[in-house]
Design an enzyme around this catalytic site. Structure first.
Site, mmCIF file in Angstrom:
data_model
loop_
_atom_site.group_PDB
_atom_site.id
_atom_site.type_symbol
_atom_site.label_atom_id
_atom_site.label_comp_id
_atom_site.label_asym_id
_atom_site.label_seq_id
_atom_site.Cartn_x
_atom_site.Cartn_y
_atom_site.Cartn_z
ATOM 1 N N HIS A 122 -2.043 10.219 -1.145
ATOM 2 C CA HIS A 122 -2.255 8.977 -1.885
ATOM 3 C C HIS A 122 -2.126 9.205 -3.393
ATOM 4 C CE1 HIS A 122 -3.654 7.471 1.970
ATOM 5 N NE2 HIS A 122 -3.620 6.255 1.440
ATOM 6 N N GLU A 175 0.836 -1.200 0.000
ATOM 7 C CA GLU A 175 0.000 0.000 0.000
ATOM 8 C C GLU A 175 0.868 1.246 0.000
ATOM 9 O OE1 GLU A 175 -3.272 2.416 2.715
ATOM 10 O OE2 GLU A 175 -2.835 0.327 3.188
ATOM 11 N N LYS A 195 -8.472 -14.639 16.485
ATOM 12 C CA LYS A 195 -8.408 -14.115 15.127
ATOM 13 C C LYS A 195 -9.698 -13.459 14.652
ATOM 14 C CE LYS A 195 -4.651 -17.190 13.926
ATOM 15 N NZ LYS A 195 -4.132 -18.297 13.112
ATOM 16 N N ASP A 253 1.865 -14.004 13.039
ATOM 17 C CA ASP A 253 0.689 -14.571 12.375
ATOM 18 C C ASP A 253 -0.191 -13.417 11.915
ATOM 19 O OD1 ASP A 253 -1.654 -15.800 11.617
ATOM 20 O OD2 ASP A 253 -1.643 -17.253 13.250
#
Length: 419
Positions: free
Chosen positions: A414, A118, A249, A323
């Site tokens: 951006h 990104e 998660k 993770d």
């Protein structure tokens, strides 16, 4: 045929309107033919298995992009972290910093590796890091640690559930001994009981040393779970190793005020002058932005209030062998911005679910270890410091993105960096 809604395409309605039921029947009909894409039944990383997989894949892509010479040379390092191995994916890594942390465990200036595709992300965290460092650093405090696994048991009646719980609470010392026998690093520290009708959920909470510890906790809890099933005087009608109360998660309200992984809070005081220099806005405008977006977050039903913890954590986790799926829970937390008594800005973050380790898992893989080495946080005795750095990194990102919105620079950045 009615005019289509230009704002939303409802494919099922279109099919119904076109009377395409026979077409749907053909599309959804099971295809029982044997697939030509099977690779190797064995998941293990061996020379033969690797060759067999690539004999099928080479017609699809350039083998050297995934199995480059460096990956091929280091392939054995990946054998305990992946199944059906075919190579590695290169994710761009940038560096943000220096980030000054004045924590209980992290007390240094850090260069933070961030792996992302990104554009503008690393630039934003770099700006926030330099602002914090210019202010003398952010304070950070590790508040709590704990990783949970939550077995669930179903009984015929509430009476049986109550009798089961009465037996369970008499077995805590035994459970701790059993759990301890499975690990030299983990420690069962607490057991909580939750009753919902004829269902019983046991919350096993562990300390996991410097490992993230989810596998460790699963193995230890499973040993206790099997003992319960073989010994309990009140047999459940059915039971499962995890009843989804752990929040593993996934974002959840319970761990917002509790802990899963490491709970850290961090703060910084910023003068008007520093905010003007680095963010081109004012403390008042940043506080107003925080007030408006807090209400917006509440209206959307979000758990916690923050701008984008997930950006920092995903990039840090990927770079440092954590993770990455744990971002689902780790990105829950609270950001607060207020005017302090000197007219500057007080900003804080609290993240109750930072799931990081500095040993085990992916932390020993070549590239990931290199990133932890840049931080100086690979190996034993470093996981608490890594959690504090992660929290301050999130604080840096909150300051930078809020500043960008307040100064009207968010879209421009951006457009400039991602064009």
């Amino acid at each position: 045929m009615p005019k289509l809604n230009l704002h939303r395409r409802d494919y099922v309605s279109i099919l119904i309107q076109d009377d395409e039921s026979t077409k749907l029947e053909q599309i959804f009909k099971p295809n029982l033919s044997k697939s030509s894409l099977r690779l190797t039944p064995s998941p293990y990383l061996t020379e033969r298995n690797l060759e067999k997989r690539w004999s099928r894949l080479e017609s699809m892509t350039d083998k050297s992009e995934l199995l480059d010479p460096s990956t091929l040379e280091q392939k054995d390092a990946y054998s305990k972290n992946i199944e059906h191995f075919i190579g590695t994916v290169k994710v761009p890594v940038g560096i943000a910093g220096p980030l000054r942390v004045n924590g209980l465990f992290a007390q240094d200036d850090y260069l933070v590796p961030l792996a992302t595709t990104e554009a503008a992300l690393v630039a934003s965290y770099n700006r926030g890091s330099q602002l914090i460092t210019a202010a003398g650093g952010a304070s950070a405090m590790l508040l709590n640690e704990g990783v949970t696994r939550t077995p669930g048991f179903a009984f015929y009646s509430l009476k049986e559930a109550g009798e089961f719980v009465a037996w369970i609470v008499s077995q805590y010392d035994t459970f701790k001994d059993i759990a301890q026998s499975t690990t030299s690093h983990g420690k069962l520290t607490d057991i909580n009981v939750n009753i919902e009708g004829n269902h019983v959920y046991l919350v096993f909470e562990f300390l996991t040393g410097d490992a993230s510890g989810q596998n460790m906790v699963t193995i230890a809890t499973n040993a206790v779970f099997e003992y319960i099933l073989s010994t309990t005087p009140v047999a459940p009608e059915y039971a499962f190793l995890d009843g989804n109360l752990s929040g593993d998660k996934k974002p959840n309200a319970h761990s917002l005020r509790s802990v899963r992984g490491k709970k850290v809070t961090a703060e910084v005081h910023l003068s008007k002058e520093l905010i003007a220099k680095y963010l081109h806005t004012t403390p008042e405008k940043m506080m107003q932005f925080g007030q408006m977006t807090t209400v917006g977050g509440a209206l959307s039903g979000t758990i916690g209030i923050n701008a984008h913890y997930a950006n920092a954590l995903a990039a840090l986790y990927i770079a440092c062998g954590q993770d990455a799926a744990c971002v689902g829970e780790s990105a829950v937390g609270m950001t607060r911005m207020e005017i302090n008594k000197y007219g500057g800005l007080y900003a804080s973050v609290t993240l109750p679910n930072i799931m990081v380790g500095t040993v085990g898992g992916g932390t020993g893989l070549p590239s990931q270890k290199a990133c932890l080495d840049i931080l100086g946080l690979h190996g034993n005795g470093k996981s608490q410091a890594l959690a504090e750095v992660a929290a301050v990194l999130c604080l840096a990102g909150e300051l930078s993105i809020v500043g960008a919105f307040c100064a009207g620079h968010f879209s421009r950045a951006h457009h400039k960096l991602a064009r």
